[in-house]
Design a protein around this motif. Structure first.
Motif, PDB file in Angstrom:
ATOM      1  N   GLN A 158      15.566  30.403  35.491  1.00 56.39           N
ATOM      2  CA  GLN A 158      16.109  29.260  34.121  1.00 56.39           C
ATOM      3  C   GLN A 158      15.150  28.078  34.460  1.00 56.39           C
ATOM      4  OE1 GLN A 158      19.528  29.046  34.945  1.00 56.39           O
ATOM      5  NE2 GLN A 158      19.792  31.464  34.348  1.00 56.39           N
ATOM      6  N   PHE A 213      14.717  20.010  28.304  1.00 57.52           N
ATOM      7  CA  PHE A 213      15.235  18.726  30.010  1.00 57.52           C
ATOM      8  C   PHE A 213      13.670  18.236  30.247  1.00 57.52           C
ATOM      9  CE2 PHE A 213      18.535  21.949  29.812  1.00 57.52           C
ATOM     10  CZ  PHE A 213      20.070  21.234  29.443  1.00 57.52           C
ATOM     11  N   GLN A 236      21.622  26.213  41.044  1.00 57.98           N
ATOM     12  CA  GLN A 236      21.550  27.075  41.940  1.00 57.98           C
ATOM     13  C   GLN A 236      21.586  27.334  42.709  1.00 57.98           C
ATOM     14  OE1 GLN A 236      20.887  30.014  38.469  1.00 57.98           O
ATOM     15  NE2 GLN A 236      20.566  27.737  37.780  1.00 57.98           N
ATOM     16  N   GLN A 258      31.013  31.654  39.708  1.00 61.06           N
ATOM     17  CA  GLN A 258      30.315  32.085  39.036  1.00 61.06           C
ATOM     18  C   GLN A 258      30.527  33.853  38.420  1.00 61.06           C
ATOM     19  OE1 GLN A 258      26.420  31.391  40.310  1.00 61.06           O
ATOM     20  NE2 GLN A 258      26.599  29.556  41.318  1.00 61.06           N
ATOM     21  N   PHE A 306      15.144  33.972  25.402  1.00 64.17           N
ATOM     22  CA  PHE A 306      14.357  35.121  26.230  1.00 64.17           C
ATOM     23  C   PHE A 306      14.757  36.499  26.123  1.00 64.17           C
ATOM     24  CE2 PHE A 306      14.124  31.402  27.365  1.00 64.17           C
ATOM     25  CZ  PHE A 306      13.127  31.236  27.627  1.00 64.17           C
ATOM     26  N   ASN A 348      18.772  34.373  29.847  1.00 65.60           N
ATOM     27  CA  ASN A 348      18.731  33.643  31.049  1.00 65.60           C
ATOM     28  C   ASN A 348      19.657  32.140  30.779  1.00 65.60           C
ATOM     29  OD1 ASN A 348      16.154  34.246  32.374  1.00 65.60           O
ATOM     30  ND2 ASN A 348      14.403  33.243  30.732  1.00 65.60           N
ATOM     31  N   LEU A 349      20.786  32.520  30.717  1.00 62.90           N
ATOM     32  CA  LEU A 349      21.736  31.427  30.235  1.00 62.90           C
ATOM     33  C   LEU A 349      21.963  30.786  31.727  1.00 62.90           C
ATOM     34  CD1 LEU A 349      24.811  33.446  28.333  1.00 62.90           C
ATOM     35  CD2 LEU A 349      22.795  32.053  27.364  1.00 62.90           C
ATOM     36  N   TYR A 350      22.250  29.818  31.981  1.00 64.35           N
ATOM     37  CA  TYR A 350      22.704  28.974  32.898  1.00 64.35           C
ATOM     38  C   TYR A 350      23.756  29.941  33.775  1.00 64.35           C
ATOM     39  CZ  TYR A 350      19.504  26.180  31.076  1.00 64.35           C
ATOM     40  OH  TYR A 350      18.514  25.511  29.705  1.00 64.35           O
ATOM     41  N   PRO A 351      24.176  30.414  34.480  1.00 59.67           N
ATOM     42  CA  PRO A 351      25.132  30.993  35.820  1.00 59.67           C
ATOM     43  C   PRO A 351      26.077  30.733  36.063  1.00 59.67           C
ATOM     44  CG  PRO A 351      23.269  30.932  37.002  1.00 59.67           C
ATOM     45  CD  PRO A 351      22.887  30.446  35.959  1.00 59.67           C
ATOM     46  N   HIS A 352      25.896  29.010  36.006  1.00 53.96           N
ATOM     47  CA  HIS A 352      26.785  27.905  36.818  1.00 53.96           C
ATOM     48  C   HIS A 352      27.180  27.568  35.954  1.00 53.96           C
ATOM     49  CE1 HIS A 352      23.135  26.135  36.040  1.00 53.96           C
ATOM     50  NE2 HIS A 352      23.852  24.815  36.615  1.00 53.96           N
ATOM     51  N   LEU A 408      24.556  21.790  27.000  1.00 56.92           N
ATOM     52  CA  LEU A 408      23.803  21.121  27.972  1.00 56.92           C
ATOM     53  C   LEU A 408      22.357  20.344  27.470  1.00 56.92           C
ATOM     54  CD1 LEU A 408      24.584  20.377  31.020  1.00 56.92           C
ATOM     55  CD2 LEU A 408      22.518  22.152  31.289  1.00 56.92           C
ATOM     56  N   ALA A 409      22.229  21.228  26.498  1.00 60.36           N
ATOM     57  CA  ALA A 409      20.863  20.636  26.326  1.00 60.36           C
ATOM     58  C   ALA A 409      21.898  19.231  25.364  1.00 60.36           C
ATOM     59  CB  ALA A 409      19.448  21.752  25.837  1.00 60.36           C
ATOM     60  N   TYR A 417      32.126  33.032  31.500  1.00 61.83           N
ATOM     61  CA  TYR A 417      31.325  32.436  32.681  1.00 61.83           C
ATOM     62  C   TYR A 417      30.047  33.724  32.223  1.00 61.83           C
ATOM     63  CZ  TYR A 417      32.175  28.385  36.025  1.00 61.83           C
ATOM     64  OH  TYR A 417      32.923  27.747  35.363  1.00 61.83           O
ATOM     65  N   ALA A 444      27.984  35.840  34.062  1.00 63.17           N
ATOM     66  CA  ALA A 444      28.744  36.984  34.506  1.00 63.17           C
ATOM     67  C   ALA A 444      29.722  37.856  34.130  1.00 63.17           C
ATOM     68  CB  ALA A 444      28.655  36.705  36.503  1.00 63.17           C
ATOM     69  N   GLN A 445      30.338  36.918  33.292  1.00 65.37           N
ATOM     70  CA  GLN A 445      31.751  37.667  32.582  1.00 65.37           C
ATOM     71  C   GLN A 445      31.531  38.418  31.931  1.00 65.37           C
ATOM     72  OE1 GLN A 445      33.946  33.997  33.452  1.00 65.37           O
ATOM     73  NE2 GLN A 445      35.121  34.643  34.488  1.00 65.37           N
ATOM     74  N   ARG A 483      23.071  28.889  21.923  1.00 63.08           N
ATOM     75  CA  ARG A 483      22.229  27.737  22.970  1.00 63.08           C
ATOM     76  C   ARG A 483      21.130  26.593  22.308  1.00 63.08           C
ATOM     77  NH1 ARG A 483      20.136  29.298  28.842  1.00 63.08           N
ATOM     78  NH2 ARG A 483      19.231  30.538  27.531  1.00 63.08           N
TER      79      ARG A 483
END
Lengths: 224, 242
Positions: free
Chosen positions: A119, A128, A141, A219, B83, B87-91, B100-101, B133, B135-136, B149
């Protein structure tokens, strides 16, 4: 006789309310202050330079490794010797905030360390800056891991605040000691004191559970 | 666009990058292959500074990687990195992962970033998954979000570190299709992969690494039909047997 005790107890209720108020106030200040400082320390310890991290680590270990009663005595009785005069309330607040900041720092560090390295790498690769990585990627997280023990710490904090009765603050526990001199039924009096603490703590326990559930849902985590 | 000039790197006594000399031109697609532990991932991770080099020069987009005067955070915004484990942002939802970026790094207005984000997600075939998300999503879908991304930052270079190695076989082609499309738009790409079909059809050059060194480099045709190095032959024999 039990009737007499009950009326005696009833007569003590303004005192009990004051005690409850003192406990709630102390706890609230320690909760807010401890959380802010604890998060600050935790973030500095994981993201700051090595010397800063070492100093914070040593302080946290020292506080975690000594009894709270001793700490509160040091703040209240020893600091004045060094020229820092404190009333009981300020001393209690300082000791409680410090104690909780240290425990919360540990919780926050554990939460930050639990975020997978990938992450951080993804956030780095996205360009970032350091603080953005912390704020946008790592902390949200880490919060999932942090929240349950954090609220658990709040519950401990409320209970730990009973120690301030040792320096004469009229909190719920001290009210118990005062009342039991008038109403000689320790079991009854301290059972009620226990109920008082439980009333303050239980909403927090419920809150922790709800927050956890909501975080998991967001999540898409499957609950076992 | 990317130039390795005698780059060396060690992990303790292990010489993971051994005198790497490699130059990647703008719009070129270079596939890096080789046995595991040969330093392929380390090689591309050096390009955006996820790994530090210890010797030699590495010039990316005109800037020296690892140089004190180089703003690595800035340089990374020009380099997309995909990657192996997504490594996606899970939240964050799929769309938030993409925006986001751009919003926080490029300072793109939210509405504009979201519009472009939706466009990109639609392009990688996930027009109906904006609010899902990670996870889905399946692995293949997650990797496509990860590519979107990167594209959201409008990078000059895209790096892929074994992008299909963590995927079930039936999901590999959906990710490769997206990569082919990205290459078709003229992106400069370095791809660590064992997908030799991709190398054959898209790459201008295949680089073969072994024990930290580049032992062979050439066009896919030359590499596949007549690998010069014995270890490259052995490697191809193993992965092309089936």
């Amino acid at each position: 006789m039990i009737w007499q005790q009950l009326t005696g107890l009833y007569g003590s209720y303004p005192l009990a309310l004051r005690g409850l108020g003192m406990t709630a106030l102390l706890s609230l200040i320690a909760l807010v202050g401890g959380t802010l400082i604890g998060f600050g320390l935790g973030i500095l310890r994981t993201a700051g330079n090595r010397a800063v991290a070492a100093v914070i680590g040593a302080w946290v270990d020292l506080i975690r490794g000594t009894p709270f009663l001793v700490q509160i005595f040091i703040v209240f009785f020893i600091l004045p010797e060094l020229g820092l005069e404190l009333d009981a309330f300020s001393a209690g607040v300082i000791a409680l905030v410090n104690l909780n900041a240290c425990f919360i720092c540990e919780i926050v560090v554990a939460g930050i360390d639990s975020v997978p390295k990938g992450q951080v790498e993804a956030a780095l690769a996205s360009g970032f800056a350091k603080w953005q990585r912390m704020r946008l990627v790592v902390l949200p997280q880490a919060m999932r891991v942090v929240l349950p023990p954090l609220v658990g710490q709040y519950v401990l904090l409320i209970k730990d605040s009973s120690v301030v009765s040792a320096i004469g603050l009229t909190d719920l526990t001290r009210v118990g000691w005062l009342v039991v001199q008038r109403v000689p039924n320790g079991l009854l009096v301290f059972a009620l004191v226990g109920v008082g603490y439980f009333v303050v703590c239980y909403p927090l326990i419920l809150l922790a559970r709800r927050l956890e559930a909501r975080m998991s849902a967001a999540q898409g985590v499957v609950r076992l | 666009m990317i130039e390795f000039r005698g780059v060396n790197k060690w992990f303790g006594p292990l010489h993971v990058l051994n005198d790497i000399r490699l130059s990647v031109q703008p719009r070129e697609v270079v596939v890096v292959c080789g046995p595991s532990g040969s330093g392929k991932s380390t090689l591309i991770r050096c390009i955006n500074g996820l790994e530090e080099i210890q010797d030699g020069d590495l010039i990316v987009d005109g800037q020296r990687v690892g140089d004190k005067a180089t703003d690595m955070t800035r340089l990374r915004t020009e380099i997309g990195f995909v990657f192996q484990s997504f490594n996606l942002y899970p939240h964050k939802t799929a769309l938030e992962n993409v925006t986001l970026a751009p919003i926080h790094v490029r300072r793109t207005p939210r509405a504009e970033a979201e519009e472009y984000g939706r466009e990109l997600l639609a392009k990688v075939g996930l027009g109906d998954k904006f609010d899902a998300y990670p996870a889905q999503l399946s692995g293949g879908q997650q990797q496509r979000v990860a590519i979107a991304r990167c594209l959201g930052m409008r990078p000059k270079i895209m790096l892929f570190d074994e992008p299909t190695s963590a995927l079930d076989p039936e999901m590999i082609s959906e990710v490769l299709d997206v990569m082919v499309a990205v290459a078709g738009e003229g992106m400069t790409m370095m791809v660590v992969t064992h997908e030799m079909g991709f190398a054959r059809s898209v790459a201008q050059r295949v680089v073969f690494m072994d024990r930290g060194a580049i032992v062979e480099s050439g066009t896919p045709e030359a590499f596949f039909s007549n690998p010069g190095h014995e270890r490259a032959r052995a490697f191809l024999g193993k992965i092309l047997r089936h």
